[in-house]
Enzyme design. Structure first.
Site, short mmCIF file in Angstrom:
data_model
loop_
_atom_site.label_atom_id
_atom_site.label_comp_id
_atom_site.label_asym_id
_atom_site.label_seq_id
_atom_site.Cartn_x
_atom_site.Cartn_y
_atom_site.Cartn_z
CD GLU A 80 -2.93 -1.01 0.08
OE1 GLU A 80 -2.96 0.03 -0.48
OE2 GLU A 80 -3.70 -2.16 0.06
NE ARG A 90 -17.65 -4.43 1.47
CZ ARG A 90 -17.73 -5.66 2.10
NH1 ARG A 90 -19.00 -6.21 2.14
NH2 ARG A 90 -16.90 -6.61 2.29
CB CYS A 143 -6.75 -2.73 6.33
SG CYS A 143 -6.69 -4.49 6.85
CG HIS A 167 -4.74 -4.76 1.84
ND1 HIS A 167 -5.16 -3.57 1.81
CD2 HIS A 167 -5.52 -5.16 2.92
CE1 HIS A 167 -6.10 -3.18 2.63
NE2 HIS A 167 -6.37 -4.26 3.49
N1 PCA Z 1 -8.84 -6.84 6.31
C1 PCA Z 1 -9.74 -6.01 6.34
C2 PCA Z 1 -9.97 -5.61 7.83
C3 PCA Z 1 -9.36 -6.81 8.46
C4 PCA Z 1 -8.51 -7.41 7.56
O1 PCA Z 1 -7.65 -8.28 7.58
C5 PCA Z 1 -9.55 -4.40 5.83
O2 PCA Z 1 -8.88 -4.55 4.44
O3 PCA Z 1 -9.71 -3.46 5.98
#
Ligand code: PCA
Length: 215
Positions: A80, A90, A143, A167
């Site tokens: 990111e 959401r 996140c 991510h």
């Molecule tokens: N992914 C979600 C919240 C927790 C996670 O592992 C997100 O991308 O916000």
């Protein structure tokens, strides 16, 4: 000894596991280039996750912080670029909270950039056969809120620390529970995050290569 803090998040929505925590746990206590990795699990709860993250940083005094989270639907490890100062949930978090259009930090700047060498990480992973790319948005859920909280803490209270957010895609086992979801094996994901740590330890100034997107 240099410490690298890697955080993963507890399962959320209807998934029984969260690969971000599986990766962090697998790397806990291992060494990369003489640095030791310490893993911590964070709750998928707005506010509380950021408090736990700050506690973990104060507890472990890391040089580098990698916050990990699951992004179902992503096809590659997504490094990111930017955290934005907004929550627009959401779905409710694991405590039932669903903030809409609220700031992560009241009166904080609109955004913070990752201080990890995001381009160098992507290049290293791809060369090693691990699908990876720069992501221009960490979303507006837990996140992004965690990423913003991390960068706000670094900017205001721990400027010697470098950190950012990655991510990860879902695993084949989780993807098999739903039709048509892309996935990446947990072993490939673990290899990718180890390589990301190695790259960040070895790279102070990021590469100037494109990782942009037209839209
Ligand atoms: N992914 C979600 C919240 C927790 C996670 O592992 C997100 O991308 O916000």
């Amino acid at each position: 000894m240099t410490t690298v803090l890697i955080t993963g998040i507890e399962p959320f929505e209807s998934d029984p596991t969260n690969p971000s925590w599986d990766i962090a746990q697998a790397l806990d206590g291992t060494q990369v280039d003489g640095a030791v990795i310490v893993a911590r699990q964070l709750p998928c709860v707005f506010g509380v996750a950021n408090e736990r993250l700050v506690e973990a940083i104060e507890d472990t005094s890391p040089t580098l912080v990698f916050a990990l989270g699951l992004a179902t639907g992503r096809t590659e490890i997504s490094v990111e670029r930017v955290a934005i100062n907004v929550i627009d949930a959401r779905i409710p978090d694991n405590a039932g909270n669903q903030p809409v259009d609220t700031p992560v930090v009241t009166d904080g700047p609109a955004a913070y950039f990752s201080t990890l060498p995001i381009k160098a990480i992507v290049q290293t992973l791809r060369k090693a056969g691990v699908p990876a790319g720069v992501s221009q948005s960490a979303g507006t859920y837990n996140c992004n809120h965690l990423f913003y909280g991390l960068m706000h803490h670094i900017a205001t209270r721990a400027p010697h620390v470098r950190g950012g957010f990655i991510h990860v895609p879902t695993t084949p086992e989780l993807a098999a529970r739903h039709a048509g979801r892309p996935s990446l094996s947990i072993d490939t994901q673990i290899k990718g995050i180890r390589l990301a740590v190695h790259t960040a330890l070895a790279t102070q100034a990021d590469l100037k290569v494109t990782g942009g997107a037209v839209h």
